[in-house]
Design an enzyme around this catalytic site. Structure first.
Site, PDB file in Angstrom:
ATOM      1  N   SER A 156      11.408   1.627   8.276  1.00  0.00           N
ATOM      2  CA  SER A 156      11.159   0.284   7.747  1.00  0.00           C
ATOM      3  C   SER A 156      12.391  -0.615   7.764  1.00  0.00           C
ATOM      4  O   SER A 156      12.273  -1.788   8.145  1.00  0.00           O
ATOM      5  CB  SER A 156      10.583   0.359   6.335  1.00  0.00           C
ATOM      6  OG  SER A 156       9.280   0.877   6.362  1.00  0.00           O
ATOM      7  N   THR A 167       6.592   3.716  -1.217  1.00  0.00           N
ATOM      8  CA  THR A 167       5.982   4.815  -0.494  1.00  0.00           C
ATOM      9  C   THR A 167       5.908   6.023  -1.423  1.00  0.00           C
ATOM     10  O   THR A 167       6.201   5.904  -2.615  1.00  0.00           O
ATOM     11  CB  THR A 167       6.743   5.101   0.827  1.00  0.00           C
ATOM     12  OG1 THR A 167       5.997   6.031   1.596  1.00  0.00           O
ATOM     13  CG2 THR A 167       8.143   5.587   0.585  1.00  0.00           C
ATOM     14  N   LYS A 206       3.543   5.202  -5.567  1.00  0.00           N
ATOM     15  CA  LYS A 206       2.564   4.126  -5.449  1.00  0.00           C
ATOM     16  C   LYS A 206       1.736   3.911  -6.718  1.00  0.00           C
ATOM     17  O   LYS A 206       1.276   2.800  -6.961  1.00  0.00           O
ATOM     18  CB  LYS A 206       1.641   4.364  -4.252  1.00  0.00           C
ATOM     19  CG  LYS A 206       2.349   4.169  -2.930  1.00  0.00           C
ATOM     20  CD  LYS A 206       1.393   4.271  -1.777  1.00  0.00           C
ATOM     21  CE  LYS A 206       2.136   4.012  -0.482  1.00  0.00           C
ATOM     22  NZ  LYS A 206       1.217   3.794   0.624  1.00  0.00           N
ATOM     23  N   ASP A 243      -2.214  -1.466   1.990  1.00  0.00           N
ATOM     24  CA  ASP A 243      -2.485  -0.318   2.864  1.00  0.00           C
ATOM     25  C   ASP A 243      -3.854  -0.430   3.530  1.00  0.00           C
ATOM     26  O   ASP A 243      -3.976  -0.324   4.742  1.00  0.00           O
ATOM     27  CB  ASP A 243      -2.444   0.999   2.072  1.00  0.00           C
ATOM     28  CG  ASP A 243      -1.041   1.469   1.773  1.00  0.00           C
ATOM     29  OD1 ASP A 243      -0.133   1.234   2.586  1.00  0.00           O
ATOM     30  OD2 ASP A 243      -0.860   2.093   0.712  1.00  0.00           O
ATOM     31  N   GLY A 286      -7.235  13.091   2.737  1.00  0.00           N
ATOM     32  CA  GLY A 286      -6.218  12.831   1.731  1.00  0.00           C
ATOM     33  C   GLY A 286      -6.730  11.896   0.662  1.00  0.00           C
ATOM     34  O   GLY A 286      -7.723  11.180   0.861  1.00  0.00           O
ATOM     35  N   GLY A 302      -2.153   7.302  -2.467  1.00  0.00           N
ATOM     36  CA  GLY A 302      -2.197   5.848  -2.611  1.00  0.00           C
ATOM     37  C   GLY A 302      -2.727   5.131  -1.388  1.00  0.00           C
ATOM     38  O   GLY A 302      -3.523   4.195  -1.494  1.00  0.00           O
ATOM     39  N   ALA A 303      -2.304   5.547  -0.187  1.00  0.00           N
ATOM     40  CA  ALA A 303      -2.785   4.903   1.036  1.00  0.00           C
ATOM     41  C   ALA A 303      -4.283   5.151   1.216  1.00  0.00           C
ATOM     42  O   ALA A 303      -5.029   4.241   1.568  1.00  0.00           O
ATOM     43  CB  ALA A 303      -2.015   5.396   2.249  1.00  0.00           C
ATOM     44  N   THR A 336      -6.982  18.683  -3.479  1.00  0.00           N
ATOM     45  CA  THR A 336      -7.336  18.625  -4.893  1.00  0.00           C
ATOM     46  C   THR A 336      -8.620  17.820  -5.038  1.00  0.00           C
ATOM     47  O   THR A 336      -8.619  16.599  -4.867  1.00  0.00           O
ATOM     48  CB  THR A 336      -6.203  17.962  -5.712  1.00  0.00           C
ATOM     49  OG1 THR A 336      -4.969  18.595  -5.375  1.00  0.00           O
ATOM     50  CG2 THR A 336      -6.460  18.069  -7.195  1.00  0.00           C
ATOM     51  N   SER A 370     -10.356  16.953  -7.577  1.00  0.00           N
ATOM     52  CA  SER A 370     -10.373  15.940  -8.641  1.00  0.00           C
ATOM     53  C   SER A 370      -9.779  14.615  -8.169  1.00  0.00           C
ATOM     54  O   SER A 370     -10.250  13.540  -8.560  1.00  0.00           O
ATOM     55  CB  SER A 370      -9.636  16.439  -9.880  1.00  0.00           C
ATOM     56  OG  SER A 370      -8.277  16.699  -9.584  1.00  0.00           O
TER      57      SER A 370
END
Length: 175
Positions: A19, A64, A68, A104, A132, A135-136, A158, A160
């Site tokens: 970045s 990142t 997040k 995102d 996944g 956050g993204a 996971t 949950s």
């Protein structure tokens, strides 16, 4: 001292991030005076870094992994989508306040539409799998949902966390 924009990315890890180079090139090409740096920190140091950022009056920064969701308690205001998503990847200093956004999902959906516009036909019959639940993924789920996709599944180690994303869905989405 920089007399232009002060920008950066925070996370852990962050030193490997491209970045600073990428955003630095954008600033140059756009003729904008500014710097963009990577700030890598441990979770216990996040509060201190945020105090330092406030004192430096940093213009904005990206977030990142793994911050997040954690960053949300340090901003003054959340954009509506960031609030619904429950994750922030961009913070902008505006009118004396830090405002948290989540770009995102919007970026993902826009790039998907650009590369594969045919994919956006018959959205109600498309089946999407997101791998996944970080956050993204939360942002992508929200943006796909907002774009009108009705069948979105989430696979994650996971269960949950995958189920938690369902809380941000619209009534018409099946997961």
């Amino acid at each position: 001292m920089c007399m232009g924009l002060l920008l950066g990315v925070i996370g852990n890890p962050a030193k490997h991030s491209l970045s600073p180079w990428m955003q630095g090139e954008f600033l140059k090409k756009a003729g904008i005076n500014g710097i963009y740096r990577a700030y890598e920190m441990e979770q216990q140091d996040l509060s201190m870094f945020m105090k330092v950022f406030r004192s430096m009056e940093i213009d904005g920064f990206n977030i990142t992994i793994p911050y997040k969701q954690e960053i949300m308690k340090y901003v003054d205001q959340l954009d509506e989508s960031a609030e619904k998503i429950g994750a922030v990847n961009t913070v902008v200093y505006k009118n004396g306040k830090w405002i948290g956004y989540n770009t995102d999902g919007i970026g993902y959906v826009q790039s998907l539409n650009y590369q594969y516009p045919h994919f956006f036909q018959n959205k109600s019959t498309k089946k999407i799998l997101i791998l996944g639940a970080g956050g993204a993924a939360r942002g992508i789920y929200y943006a796909l949902n907002d774009a009108g996709f009705l069948h979105i599944d989430i696979a994650n180690r996971t269960v949950s966390k995958a189920l938690d994303i369902r809380k941000i869905k619209k009534d018409n989405v099946t997961t």
